[in-house]
Scaffold this motif. Structure first.
Motif, PDB file in Angstrom:
ATOM      1  N   GLN A   3       0.728  -0.875  -0.194  1.00 37.98           N
ATOM      2  CA  GLN A   3       0.190  -0.367  -0.363  1.00 37.98           C
ATOM      3  C   GLN A   3       0.437   1.192  -0.216  1.00 37.98           C
ATOM      4  O   GLN A   3       0.502   2.623  -0.530  1.00 37.98           O
ATOM      5  N   LYS A   4       1.931   1.374   0.827  1.00 42.23           N
ATOM      6  CA  LYS A   4       2.969   2.540   0.074  1.00 42.23           C
ATOM      7  C   LYS A   4       3.546   2.534  -0.768  1.00 42.23           C
ATOM      8  O   LYS A   4       3.472   3.310  -1.074  1.00 42.23           O
ATOM      9  N   ALA A   5       3.838   1.551  -1.548  1.00 41.85           N
ATOM     10  CA  ALA A   5       4.362   1.718  -2.603  1.00 41.85           C
ATOM     11  C   ALA A   5       3.839   1.916  -3.164  1.00 41.85           C
ATOM     12  O   ALA A   5       3.562   3.021  -4.523  1.00 41.85           O
ATOM     13  N   GLN A   6       2.246   1.886  -3.836  1.00 42.14           N
ATOM     14  CA  GLN A   6       0.727   2.294  -4.232  1.00 42.14           C
ATOM     15  C   GLN A   6       1.012   3.475  -4.279  1.00 42.14           C
ATOM     16  O   GLN A   6       1.088   4.356  -4.981  1.00 42.14           O
ATOM     17  N   CYS A  30       1.621   7.007 -17.036  1.00 42.42           N
ATOM     18  CA  CYS A  30       3.487   6.891 -16.483  1.00 42.42           C
ATOM     19  C   CYS A  30       2.572   5.927 -15.036  1.00 42.42           C
ATOM     20  O   CYS A  30       3.892   4.640 -14.971  1.00 42.42           O
ATOM     21  N   ARG A  31       1.546   5.550 -14.417  1.00 45.44           N
ATOM     22  CA  ARG A  31       1.041   4.469 -13.750  1.00 45.44           C
ATOM     23  C   ARG A  31       1.353   3.258 -14.085  1.00 45.44           C
ATOM     24  O   ARG A  31       1.901   2.689 -13.245  1.00 45.44           O
ATOM     25  N   ASN A  32       1.414   3.570 -15.221  1.00 46.78           N
ATOM     26  CA  ASN A  32       0.798   2.130 -15.808  1.00 46.78           C
ATOM     27  C   ASN A  32       2.695   1.518 -15.745  1.00 46.78           C
ATOM     28  O   ASN A  32       2.894  -0.095 -15.886  1.00 46.78           O
ATOM     29  N   LEU A  33       3.896   2.248 -15.849  1.00 47.03           N
ATOM     30  CA  LEU A  33       4.902   2.348 -16.634  1.00 47.03           C
ATOM     31  C   LEU A  33       5.389   2.120 -15.230  1.00 47.03           C
ATOM     32  O   LEU A  33       6.867   0.650 -14.935  1.00 47.03           O
ATOM     33  N   LEU A  34       5.526   2.544 -14.529  1.00 41.19           N
ATOM     34  CA  LEU A  34       5.406   2.474 -12.471  1.00 41.19           C
ATOM     35  C   LEU A  34       5.041   1.271 -12.090  1.00 41.19           C
ATOM     36  O   LEU A  34       5.903   0.245 -11.562  1.00 41.19           O
ATOM     37  N   MET A  35       3.809   1.085 -12.255  1.00 42.35           N
ATOM     38  CA  MET A  35       3.231  -0.464 -11.804  1.00 42.35           C
ATOM     39  C   MET A  35       4.316  -1.868 -12.380  1.00 42.35           C
ATOM     40  O   MET A  35       4.149  -3.188 -11.500  1.00 42.35           O
ATOM     41  N   ASP A  36       4.423  -1.926 -13.744  1.00 41.19           N
ATOM     42  CA  ASP A  36       5.209  -2.526 -14.696  1.00 41.19           C
ATOM     43  C   ASP A  36       6.672  -2.594 -14.035  1.00 41.19           C
ATOM     44  O   ASP A  36       6.901  -4.174 -13.766  1.00 41.19           O
ATOM     45  N   LEU A  37       7.170  -1.818 -14.246  1.00 43.73           N
ATOM     46  CA  LEU A  37       9.014  -2.063 -13.494  1.00 43.73           C
ATOM     47  C   LEU A  37       8.605  -2.328 -11.737  1.00 43.73           C
ATOM     48  O   LEU A  37       9.638  -3.560 -11.523  1.00 43.73           O
ATOM     49  N   LEU A  38       7.631  -2.116 -10.967  1.00 41.34           N
ATOM     50  CA  LEU A  38       7.925  -2.538  -9.870  1.00 41.34           C
ATOM     51  C   LEU A  38       6.955  -3.814  -9.654  1.00 41.34           C
ATOM     52  O   LEU A  38       7.184  -4.429  -8.469  1.00 41.34           O
ATOM     53  N   GLY A  39       6.496  -4.207 -10.634  1.00 41.22           N
ATOM     54  CA  GLY A  39       5.607  -6.212  -9.968  1.00 41.22           C
ATOM     55  C   GLY A  39       4.421  -5.461  -9.212  1.00 41.22           C
ATOM     56  O   GLY A  39       4.029  -6.371  -8.383  1.00 41.22           O
ATOM     57  N   ILE A  40       4.091  -4.372  -9.499  1.00 44.21           N
ATOM     58  CA  ILE A  40       2.478  -4.363  -8.517  1.00 44.21           C
ATOM     59  C   ILE A  40       1.947  -4.246  -9.714  1.00 44.21           C
ATOM     60  O   ILE A  40       1.561  -3.392 -10.914  1.00 44.21           O
ATOM     61  N   GLY A  41       0.318  -5.461  -9.183  1.00 42.21           N
ATOM     62  CA  GLY A  41      -0.339  -5.318 -10.139  1.00 42.21           C
ATOM     63  C   GLY A  41      -1.521  -4.467 -10.101  1.00 42.21           C
ATOM     64  O   GLY A  41      -2.530  -4.034 -11.430  1.00 42.21           O
ATOM     65  N   ILE A  64      10.410   5.036  -0.911  1.00 39.93           N
ATOM     66  CA  ILE A  64       9.883   4.140  -1.018  1.00 39.93           C
ATOM     67  C   ILE A  64       9.573   2.876  -1.538  1.00 39.93           C
ATOM     68  O   ILE A  64       9.279   1.626  -1.477  1.00 39.93           O
ATOM     69  N   LEU A  65       9.823   3.207  -2.835  1.00 38.15           N
ATOM     70  CA  LEU A  65       9.791   2.619  -3.934  1.00 38.15           C
ATOM     71  C   LEU A  65      10.329   1.433  -3.632  1.00 38.15           C
ATOM     72  O   LEU A  65      10.664   0.142  -4.219  1.00 38.15           O
ATOM     73  N   LEU A  66      11.617   2.225  -3.692  1.00 35.52           N
ATOM     74  CA  LEU A  66      13.361   1.187  -3.572  1.00 35.52           C
ATOM     75  C   LEU A  66      13.460   0.450  -2.403  1.00 35.52           C
ATOM     76  O   LEU A  66      13.921  -1.148  -2.421  1.00 35.52           O
ATOM     77  N   ASP A  67      12.515   0.645  -1.688  1.00 38.67           N
ATOM     78  CA  ASP A  67      12.971  -0.534  -0.426  1.00 38.67           C
ATOM     79  C   ASP A  67      11.581  -1.904  -0.721  1.00 38.67           C
ATOM     80  O   ASP A  67      11.548  -2.312  -0.401  1.00 38.67           O
TER      81      ASP A  67
END
Length: 511
Positions: A3-6, A30-41, A64-67
């Protein structure tokens, strides 16, 4: 953590809009690019973007995203791996190069070159290419001198050092030879690896110099305001000649509020990268640029050129002319004269065993309607006693500055290694009266001759502030001594006579 990453993704999108990297219509993409990069569905279920105030810098959001990425095995725990990923993340918000060029040209044409470089500098900070949070860690102070104004000193903490685990991983990284070096234009957009920084959020601008394709960019470590690098489109070695002077001066004609200089083209007195032709400058008045002329000259062959010797620790000839190309001719004349000049009385030899030793560090600027170029005389001769160079920091100064004295130091701005922060903290503890030694802290050994001298000259223990002040004062003194070591003619009566003898030998006359 999910949730923090989202939520961090949503915050980063708001940051991108605030900094005008993207527009509201780009958010979904851009949201979809970021979600794909981080494996977030899935995106965050709710986020009040209207009432969210984005920060000035993105590093807390990125952390936060790197953690999250580290926790989920996308990256390891090293700084390098985090840097590689946060650069990919920022690339999702960074406009393509053609947009950057069009924006720069639009502002330049409709407002001014100064407004255009202001925008470009701000843009490079907004994309996190210039890592402001790291640069803010640098320790910076001025050292006032009696004769030369203030030297500027930085302990460089902005460039992280690799830890042993990272170094061990490097043996498995295969070199592709692409890009050829860190300065090549091909770095723009490059993903990087453990041995080469990511540059996906890096955007450079083309500029024509001497009818050749060059580019300019900002240094990611900005050692001074708008620290700029001009780099040649071809990967060719450094070389100082008339073409160099034309390029430097044409750069200041194109961007008149920036100075531009070059390292000398020989080892020891040159910069750390001699394999790729490049220059450094920026929107900043360096200490040497503030120095006055102590002796004025004219040149027989160039009656339109004003000249003088500069009141500076290193031997500097300043030339000034309204004509860019006449000034380049005069600078070439001085360079060629110096390259062949020997003054054996003062241990200056143009050649030994067929090897050239004399070189010049040139710095160009636009001042008061005139083109101006400073030519700093250099020599890279070595001896058995001084194998790193006679005109190089001498061994007793290596505990503070061992590296080559390049363009930036020549102009009075010293960039000192990050190791000094810890080592000087230990020195300060001794000055405050603590009983610690080099046997306990081996890194102190190289400083002990200096520490013992300070102990002799001062009543210990010192208070915290007094110890800080003494250390900074002493480092400033050492930096000034470093410039004296690098000077081919020392700023003494005999040294000035030597410099004047050279001036006379190549046709300089007192007006």
């Amino acid at each position: 953590m999910l949730q923090k990453a989202q939520l961090a993704i949503e915050k980063l999108l708001c940051y991108g809009i605030k900094k005008e990297l993207i527009k509201p219509i780009d958010k979904i993409y851009c949201r979809n690019l970021l979600m794909d990069l981080l494996g977030i569905g899935n995106p965050a279920e709710s986020f009040d973007s209207e009432n969210y105030a984005p920060p000035e810098m993105p590093f807390e959001i990125l952390d936060i995203l790197l953690d999250f990425a580290q926790q989920h095995g996308i990256i390891g725990d090293s700084i390098t791996e985090r840097d590689l990923l946060d650069t990919r993340i920022m690339n999702t918000l960074t406009p393509i190069p053609s947009f950057v060029l069009e924006k720069f040209n639009s502002i330049s044409n409709s407002v001014s070159k100064k407004a255009a470089t202001d925008w470009y500098y701000s843009f490079c900070k907004s994309t996190n290419y210039i890592r402001q949070e790291r640069i803010a860690k640098n320790i910076i102070w001025e050292h006032k001198t009696e004769k030369y104004g203030a030297l500027e000193i930085t302990i460089n903490l902005s460039k992280p050092e690799k830890d042993p685990k990272e170094i061990a991983k490097l043996k498995d990284v295969k070199s592709t030879g692409y890009p050829s070096c860190l300065l090549c234009a091909e770095n723009m957009g490059y993903a990087g690896n453990l041995n080469h920084p990511a540059r996906q959020n890096h955007r450079i601008l083309p500029i024509t110099l001497n009818n050749e394709q060059w580019y300019f960019q900002y240094s990611p470590y900005i050692y001074f305001n708008e620290h700029t690098i001009a780099l040649r489109g071809e990967h060719v070695p450094m070389n100082i000649n008339r073409d160099t002077f034309v390029r430097l001066l044409e750069f200041t004609s194109e961007i008149p509020h920036y100075f531009m200089g070059s390292n000398a083209g020989l080892p020891i007195v040159g910069g750390s990268i001699l394999s790729h032709d490049h220059y450094q400058g920026g929107g900043y008045e360096m200490p040497m640029a503030k120095a006055s002329i102590y002796k004025k000259y004219e040149i027989k062959n160039f009656p339109d050129v004003k000249a003088g010797l500069v009141n500076w620790p290193m031997t500097c000839i300043r030339l000034q002319c309204a004509s860019l190309y006449t000034l380049a001719d005069a600078a070439e004349y001085v360079l060629e004269s110096w390259q062949e000049y020997t003054d054996d009385k003062r241990f200056i030899f143009a050649y030994t065993k067929g090897e050239m030793h004399n070189a010049i560090t040139p710095i160009a600027r636009n001042r008061g309607g005139y083109y101006e170029i400073d030519l700093v005389l250099r020599n890279n001769i070595t001896t058995e006693e001084l194998p790193m160079g006679v005109y190089h920091p001498h061994p007793h100064l290596h505990h503070i500055k061992k590296e080559n004295i390049g363009l930036i130091e020549v102009m009075g701005v010293f960039i000192l290694p990050g190791r000094l922060k810890h080592e000087l903290d230990l020195v300060k503890r001794i000055l405050k009266g603590e009983n610690i030694s080099a046997s306990e802290y081996p890194e102190l050994e190289k400083h002990m001759h200096w520490v013992n001298k300070m102990k002799e000259d001062n009543s210990l223990p010192l208070a915290e502030s007094a110890a800080d002040q003494l250390i900074k004062q002493e480092i400033g003194r050492i930096c000034l001594e470093v410039l004296d070591c690098a000077a081919v003619y020392k700023d003494t009566e005999d040294g000035r006579k030597g410099a004047e003898k050279f001036m006379e030998s190549c046709g300089f006359i007192n007006p």
